[in-house]
Design a protein around this motif. Structure first.
Motif, PDB file in Angstrom:
ATOM      1  N   VAL A 111      28.891   0.135  -0.790  1.00 29.31           N
ATOM      2  CA  VAL A 111      29.210  -0.717   0.360  1.00 29.31           C
ATOM      3  C   VAL A 111      29.008   0.100   1.637  1.00 29.31           C
ATOM      4  O   VAL A 111      29.805   0.973   1.964  1.00 29.31           O
ATOM      5  N   GLY A 112      27.935  -0.196   2.337  1.00 26.79           N
ATOM      6  CA  GLY A 112      27.632   0.501   3.589  1.00 26.79           C
ATOM      7  C   GLY A 112      27.383  -0.476   4.713  1.00 26.79           C
ATOM      8  O   GLY A 112      26.478  -0.295   5.521  1.00 26.79           O
ATOM      9  N   THR A 113      28.187  -1.539   4.757  1.00 32.01           N
ATOM     10  CA  THR A 113      27.977  -2.612   5.727  1.00 32.01           C
ATOM     11  C   THR A 113      28.529  -2.299   7.111  1.00 32.01           C
ATOM     12  O   THR A 113      28.310  -3.062   8.059  1.00 32.01           O
ATOM     13  N   GLY A 114      29.265  -1.199   7.253  1.00 29.26           N
ATOM     14  CA  GLY A 114      29.675  -0.745   8.574  1.00 29.26           C
ATOM     15  C   GLY A 114      30.681  -1.636   9.273  1.00 29.26           C
ATOM     16  O   GLY A 114      31.554  -2.226   8.652  1.00 29.26           O
ATOM     17  N   ALA A 115      30.521  -1.747  10.592  1.00 26.76           N
ATOM     18  CA  ALA A 115      31.485  -2.467  11.416  1.00 26.76           C
ATOM     19  C   ALA A 115      30.765  -3.247  12.503  1.00 26.76           C
ATOM     20  O   ALA A 115      29.590  -3.022  12.787  1.00 26.76           O
ATOM     21  N   THR A 116      31.502  -4.179  13.104  1.00 29.06           N
ATOM     22  CA  THR A 116      30.988  -4.954  14.231  1.00 29.06           C
ATOM     23  C   THR A 116      31.936  -4.794  15.411  1.00 29.06           C
ATOM     24  O   THR A 116      33.055  -4.307  15.261  1.00 29.06           O
ATOM     25  N   GLU A 117      31.503  -5.210  16.590  1.00 26.43           N
ATOM     26  CA  GLU A 117      32.344  -5.138  17.770  1.00 26.43           C
ATOM     27  C   GLU A 117      33.358  -6.281  17.775  1.00 26.43           C
ATOM     28  O   GLU A 117      33.035  -7.400  17.369  1.00 26.43           O
ATOM     29  N   PRO A 118      34.584  -6.023  18.217  1.00 27.47           N
ATOM     30  CA  PRO A 118      35.616  -7.074  18.248  1.00 27.47           C
ATOM     31  C   PRO A 118      35.432  -7.990  19.452  1.00 27.47           C
ATOM     32  O   PRO A 118      36.215  -7.970  20.407  1.00 27.47           O
ATOM     33  N   ARG A 270      36.931   1.833  -6.380  1.00 29.18           N
ATOM     34  CA  ARG A 270      37.393   1.627  -7.750  1.00 29.18           C
ATOM     35  C   ARG A 270      36.198   1.956  -8.625  1.00 29.18           C
ATOM     36  O   ARG A 270      35.116   2.267  -8.102  1.00 29.18           O
ATOM     37  N   TYR A 271      36.342   1.904  -9.919  1.00 27.20           N
ATOM     38  CA  TYR A 271      35.217   2.308 -10.765  1.00 27.20           C
ATOM     39  C   TYR A 271      34.000   1.420 -10.494  1.00 27.20           C
ATOM     40  O   TYR A 271      34.073   0.194 -10.539  1.00 27.20           O
ATOM     41  N   GLY A 272      32.876   2.067 -10.184  1.00 25.39           N
ATOM     42  CA  GLY A 272      31.631   1.356  -9.945  1.00 25.39           C
ATOM     43  C   GLY A 272      31.436   0.882  -8.529  1.00 25.39           C
ATOM     44  O   GLY A 272      30.363   0.363  -8.200  1.00 25.39           O
ATOM     45  N   VAL A 273      32.435   1.030  -7.654  1.00 28.33           N
ATOM     46  CA  VAL A 273      32.319   0.621  -6.252  1.00 28.33           C
ATOM     47  C   VAL A 273      32.548   1.836  -5.366  1.00 28.33           C
ATOM     48  O   VAL A 273      33.560   2.532  -5.505  1.00 28.33           O
ATOM     49  N   TRP A 274      31.616   2.086  -4.465  1.00 23.13           N
ATOM     50  CA  TRP A 274      31.651   3.261  -3.586  1.00 23.13           C
ATOM     51  C   TRP A 274      31.531   2.821  -2.135  1.00 23.13           C
ATOM     52  O   TRP A 274      30.900   1.803  -1.838  1.00 23.13           O
ATOM     53  N   ALA A 275      32.101   3.584  -1.216  1.00 18.93           N
ATOM     54  CA  ALA A 275      32.023   3.206   0.198  1.00 18.93           C
ATOM     55  C   ALA A 275      32.118   4.443   1.092  1.00 18.93           C
ATOM     56  O   ALA A 275      32.720   5.453   0.729  1.00 18.93           O
ATOM     57  N   ALA A 276      31.513   4.343   2.264  1.00 19.87           N
ATOM     58  CA  ALA A 276      31.589   5.379   3.305  1.00 19.87           C
ATOM     59  C   ALA A 276      31.158   4.726   4.611  1.00 19.87           C
ATOM     60  O   ALA A 276      30.830   3.540   4.656  1.00 19.87           O
ATOM     61  N   GLY A 277      31.173   5.497   5.692  1.00 21.87           N
ATOM     62  CA  GLY A 277      30.745   4.970   6.976  1.00 21.87           C
ATOM     63  C   GLY A 277      31.855   4.267   7.739  1.00 21.87           C
ATOM     64  O   GLY A 277      33.040   4.405   7.425  1.00 21.87           O
ATOM     65  N   ASP A 278      31.465   3.476   8.730  1.00 20.90           N
ATOM     66  CA  ASP A 278      32.415   2.850   9.648  1.00 20.90           C
ATOM     67  C   ASP A 278      33.357   1.876   8.962  1.00 20.90           C
ATOM     68  O   ASP A 278      34.449   1.609   9.472  1.00 20.90           O
ATOM     69  N   PRO A 292      35.853  10.928  11.473  1.00 21.67           N
ATOM     70  CA  PRO A 292      35.338  10.117  12.583  1.00 21.67           C
ATOM     71  C   PRO A 292      34.343   9.060  12.102  1.00 21.67           C
ATOM     72  O   PRO A 292      33.627   9.250  11.115  1.00 21.67           O
ATOM     73  N   ALA A 293      34.323   7.950  12.826  1.00 21.44           N
ATOM     74  CA  ALA A 293      33.367   6.878  12.528  1.00 21.44           C
ATOM     75  C   ALA A 293      32.093   7.140  13.309  1.00 21.44           C
ATOM     76  O   ALA A 293      31.857   6.555  14.362  1.00 21.44           O
ATOM     77  N   ASN A 294      31.276   8.048  12.824  1.00 21.95           N
ATOM     78  CA  ASN A 294      30.001   8.314  13.477  1.00 21.95           C
ATOM     79  C   ASN A 294      28.906   8.513  12.450  1.00 21.95           C
ATOM     80  O   ASN A 294      29.152   8.560  11.234  1.00 21.95           O
ATOM     81  N   ALA A 295      27.680   8.631  12.933  1.00 20.48           N
ATOM     82  CA  ALA A 295      26.518   8.638  12.055  1.00 20.48           C
ATOM     83  C   ALA A 295      26.518   9.817  11.089  1.00 20.48           C
ATOM     84  O   ALA A 295      26.166   9.661   9.918  1.00 20.48           O
ATOM     85  N   LEU A 296      26.899  11.006  11.548  1.00 15.16           N
ATOM     86  CA  LEU A 296      26.827  12.180  10.682  1.00 15.16           C
ATOM     87  C   LEU A 296      27.734  12.030   9.467  1.00 15.16           C
ATOM     88  O   LEU A 296      27.334  12.324   8.338  1.00 15.16           O
ATOM     89  N   TRP A 297      28.962  11.558   9.675  1.00  8.58           N
ATOM     90  CA  TRP A 297      29.869  11.383   8.550  1.00  8.58           C
ATOM     91  C   TRP A 297      29.374  10.284   7.622  1.00  8.58           C
ATOM     92  O   TRP A 297      29.563  10.357   6.390  1.00  8.58           O
ATOM     93  N   ALA A 298      28.720   9.255   8.167  1.00 13.49           N
ATOM     94  CA  ALA A 298      28.139   8.211   7.311  1.00 13.49           C
ATOM     95  C   ALA A 298      27.001   8.776   6.472  1.00 13.49           C
ATOM     96  O   ALA A 298      26.866   8.465   5.278  1.00 13.49           O
ATOM     97  N   MET A 299      26.167   9.609   7.082  1.00 16.51           N
ATOM     98  CA  MET A 299      25.068  10.233   6.346  1.00 16.51           C
ATOM     99  C   MET A 299      25.583  11.102   5.205  1.00 16.51           C
ATOM    100  O   MET A 299      25.114  10.997   4.061  1.00 16.51           O
ATOM    101  N   LYS A 300      26.542  11.948   5.524  1.00 16.07           N
ATOM    102  CA  LYS A 300      27.076  12.855   4.501  1.00 16.07           C
ATOM    103  C   LYS A 300      27.821  12.086   3.409  1.00 16.07           C
ATOM    104  O   LYS A 300      27.783  12.471   2.241  1.00 16.07           O
TER     105      LYS A 300
END
Length: 408
Positions: A111-118, A270-278, A292-300
């Protein structure tokens, strides 16, 4: 066949794909492994050079890499995820223009769908504006500014994203007012007061007016209304006031109070589901605080997920996420910037060059990275220090819009 479904076309997905494809290339080519990328956008948007694009220094085509080019061994599906069934291990999605949903099963889901502006938090923002997280929205901002040259612009949000964007717009020749609800700019950099002071000096050099202690409460077609009742006449409002994770039905039991997916030390939800990024709450391996919610941490985070899935496919346990951070950087015009590398601060041309080298290293296309270098070399050769590599395909004239920027 093992199927890995990756949601989104951003940094998490791109880097999870690259690592997994590198480690399991034989399985991908033989058909024993399938990577399916489900994204509403057809391209990966590299946001590292957002300021340069908005300022007119870099062409828009340099920063958009088609997903098929960036992930050649993946099956790319254009669509938007609607719901996830973690028990059946399936994702339902809807393709553009289609009313009926389709369903695909997975063995592993990223799951790398990130975030949107409020946008709903500010009256008039949703009706009048558009965000910069959608397809080609950053380039649309640059084109919009070209249709109203020299017009006043209001930037709401004094974090690093808003501060850098205000500088880029001012560098185009627009009078800019930066509105920040806090007392001090760039609260993310509170541990580097010298760099914050330098950033404020750069804004002053560019003529940016800074208003603190007030927030944006309403946007009209001709003005930005602030919390003290004052009004700033403008045709363009740029809001960098935060972000809200994209929520896909089915994973709500694993979200925190801000809507972020809670990850384990391995970045598994949970098993089989992974997530990172915003859109994920990833804990720093040392401090335990959210990273932090930034590109480098999402990449890593994406890199680590790719390794973890590869280990699962080899019947080995995934390891803990151990990345501790590298640094931060921001640009305030050609050859001017601030950066921090392992806690050591830099300013001026050295900071700008460090940032340039870092971002070029992480661009998904070597050809497009070379194009960025060529554009910036052209800027350096211009007598004025180079405003104005214009988009080769500017948008037609449009009514005043409200534009929102990511804080990443």
């Amino acid at each position: 066949m093992t199927r890995v479904v990756m949601l989104g076309g951003g940094y998490v997905t791109l880097h999870a794909y690259a690592t997994l494809a590198r480690r399991r290339a034989r399985d991908l080519r033989s058909g024993d492994l399938e990577i399916m990328v489900l994204s509403a956008d057809t391209a990966h948007r590299f946001h590292g050079f957002t300021g340069e694009l908005v300022a007119g220094m870099v062409d828009r085509d340099r920063l958009a890499t088609p997903l098929g080019e960036a992930m050649p061994l993946a099956r790319i599906v254009t669509g938007r995820a609607v719901s996830i069934d973690p028990v059946a291990q399936s994702v339902s999605y809807r393709a553009p223009g289609e009313a009926a949903e389709q369903t695909v099963t997975y063995d592993h889901l990223v799951v790398g769908t990130g975030a949107t502006e409020p946008t709903a938090a500010v009256a008039g923002l949703g009706e009048l504006g558009f965000t910069l997280r959608g397809p080609d929205e950053i380039a649309a901002l640059a084109d919009h500014l070209a249709t109203v040259p020299g017009s006043p612009v209001v930037v709401a949000g004094g974090g690093i994203a808003g501060t850098e964007l205000a500088a880029a717009i001012a560098d185009r020749g627009h009078p800019v007012t930066l509105v920040h609800s806090g007392v001090r700019l760039m609260p993310e950099w509170s541990d580097q007061p010298r760099l914050v002071t330098h950033a404020a000096a750069e804004l002053d050099r560019l003529g940016v007016r800074v208003v603190t202690g007030r927030r944006l409460t309403e946007v009209t077609p001709t003005a930005a209304i602030l919390s003290d009742g004052s009004s700033l006449p403008t045709t363009t409002v740029v809001a960098a006031v935060g972000q809200r994770p994209v929520r896909i039905a089915g994973l709500d039991p694993w979200r925190d109070d801000r809507g972020r997916l809670l990850t384990q030390p391995t970045l598994a939800v949970r098993y089989g589901v992974w997530a990172a990024g915003d859109g994920a709450r990833v804990e720093h391996p040392v401090t335990g605080e959210p990273v932090p919610a930034n590109a480098l941490w999402a990449m890593k985070g994406g890199d680590h997920i790719g390794r973890s899935i590869a280990r699962r496919l080899s019947r080995r346990s995934p390891r803990r996420f151990t990345y501790r951070g590298l640094g931060r950087a921001a640009s305030f015009g050609f050859g001017r910037g601030i950066s921090e590398l392992y806690g050591v601060p830099f300013t001026g041309a050295v900071a700008w060059l460090l940032r340039l080298v870092f971002f070029l290293r992480f661009m998904p296309s070597r050809r497009r990275a070379a194009g960025v270098v060529a554009d910036l070399a052209r800027v350096a050769a211009t007598p004025a220090g180079g405003r104005g590599i214009r988009s080769s395909q500017p948008l037609p004239s449009m009514p005043a819009r409200v534009l929102t920027s990511e804080s990443a």
